[in-house]
Design an enzyme around this catalytic site. Structure first.
Site, PDB file in Angstrom:
ATOM      1  N   ASP A  61     -53.461  -1.099  -4.150  1.00  0.00           N
ATOM      2  CA  ASP A  61     -54.453  -1.989  -3.541  1.00  0.00           C
ATOM      3  C   ASP A  61     -54.974  -1.400  -2.228  1.00  0.00           C
ATOM      4  OD1 ASP A  61     -52.241  -2.476  -1.994  1.00  0.00           O
ATOM      5  OD2 ASP A  61     -52.120  -4.622  -2.431  1.00  0.00           O
ATOM      6  N   GLU A 198     -41.500   2.240   1.792  1.00  0.00           N
ATOM      7  CA  GLU A 198     -42.569   2.684   2.697  1.00  0.00           C
ATOM      8  C   GLU A 198     -42.144   2.566   4.153  1.00  0.00           C
ATOM      9  OE1 GLU A 198     -46.511   1.270   1.809  1.00  0.00           O
ATOM     10  OE2 GLU A 198     -47.344   2.120   3.659  1.00  0.00           O
TER      11      GLU A 198
END
Ligand code: KIV
Length: 281
Positions: A61, A198
Site C-alpha cells: 500500500d 520493519e
C-alpha cells in the site's frame, strides 16, 4: 556448462522454472538460503523485477504514495489496490505475488477481513495477503487461514498506524523488544506463513528470526532475517529527487535516466530532429 546456459539467469520470467510457492520459501529457511522481495505496482515493472529472479513481489500500500501521490498510506482503497495487484500478477512470471489489504478493510471484524481478502484474491489472482499488526490481529489471521487464505503479517513499524505510533520510528528498542517477540510468536502461532519486520534493531530481528519457523522478511531490520524487502523506487532512485530511507541502497538511477530521456526527447522534437527518416512509414 555451455556458454549460452552460463549466460542464462537461474530463475526469472524467461526461464521455464515453476512458480515460486510458499513451501519453496519455507524450505529456504530450513537450508538457510536467503531470498528477495520487491514491491511492484504494474505489469511492466513486475516483468522486469521477475526477470531479475526476485522470488516475491509485494503489491504494497506504499502505492498510495509512489503511484497515486497521496500524502498518507491510509488513503488508498481496496479497489485501487486490486487493480494494481491484478496488473502485477499478469507480469509476475514465476514470482509469488503478495498484496496488502489497505487500511480500513480488515480491522473491524474477522468477517470484514475475509471478505476483503477474498475480493483481493478473486479479482487480482494474488497468492497471499499482508495485514499489519501482531497480537492485536491474531483473530484476523486465524479467520483468514481458516478461509484458506495465506497470510503475511507485518510487525515493528506498521505504516498504516503511523499516526498512532507518532511518526516513522524504530520499534522494538530496549524494553519494547519483548513486545516485538510476543508479536512474532503470536502471528506465527495464529498460522501466518510469513512476517515482515520493519524498522527493528538488527539484533532483535535476528533473535525473532531464530525463534520462529515462519519466514521473516526484513526492511530496516538488519542482515539476519530470512529475506529482505524494499520498495522498488528506493533501489532504483525513482524519482531522482525522492526521499530515500536510511535502510535502502540504490543499484540504479532510473529517475535521473528517465528525466534525461524526457529532456533529450523534448529537445529533439523542438529542434525537428525527431522523428528521423528511420521512424517514418
Ligand atoms: O507497502 C509496502 O510497500 C510495504 C513494504 C514497505 C514492506 O508494506
Amino acid at each position: 556448462m555451455s556458454a549460452s546456459s552460463a549466460a542464462t539467469p537461474a530463475t526469472g520470467y524467461l526461464t521455464p522454472t515453476r512458480q515460486v510457492r510458499i513451501a519453496d520459501l519455507r524450505a529456504k529457511k530450513a537450508t538457510g538460503d536467503k531470498w528477495a522481495m520487491l514491491t511492484a505496482y504494474d505489469y511492466s515493472t513486475a516483468r522486469a523485477l521477475s526477470q531479475g529472479g526476485v522470488e516475491c513481489l509485494l503489491v504494497g500500500d506504499s502505492a498510495a504514495n509512489v503511484v497515486f501521490g497521496y500524502s498518507q498510506t491510509q488513503q488508498i482503497s481496496l479497489d485501487e489496490m486490486i487493480y494494481l495487484a491484478a496488473a502485477v500478477v499478469r507480469g509476475a512470471g514465476n514470482a509469488l505475488v503478495i498484496a496488502d489489504l489497505p487500511f480500513g478493510t480488515y480491522e473491524a471484524s474477522d468477517e470484514q477481513a475475509v471478505l476483503s481478502a477474498s475480493e483481493m484474491m478473486r479479482r487480482s489472482g494474488a497468492a497471499m495477503v499482508k495485514i499489519e499488526g501482531g497480537v492485536r490481529i491474531v483473530p484476523r489471521i486465524r479467520a483468514l487461514v481458516a478461509a484458506g487464505i495465506p497470510v503475511c503479517a507485518h510487525i515493528g513499524f506498521t505504516p498504516q498506524s503511523v499516526n498512532a505510533l507518532s511518526g516513522f520510528k524504530v520499534q522494538g528498542r530496549g524494553d519494547a523488544a519483548d513486545r516485538l517477540l510476543a508479536d512474532i510468536h503470536a502471528v506465527a502461532d495464529a498460522g501466518a506463513d510469513m512476517v515482515v519486520l520493519e524498522m527493528v534493531p538488527a539484533e532483535v530481528a535476528a533473535r525473532a528470526t531464530a525463534e520462529v519457523e515462519i519466514s521473516t522478511v526484513g526492511i530496516g531490520a538488519g542482515p539476519d532475517t530470512d529475506a529482505q524487502v524494499l520498495v522498488w523506487h528506493d533501489i532504483a532512485a525513482f524519482p531522482a529527487d525522492g526521499h530515500r530511507p536510511k535502510f535502502a541502497k540504490q543499484w540504479a538511477q532510473v529517475g535521473a535516466d528517465l528525466t534525461a530521456a524526457a529532456a533529450s526527447y523534448r529537445r529533439e522534437v523542438a529542434e525537428g530532429t525527431f522523428p528521423a527518416q528511420e521512424h517514418c512509414f
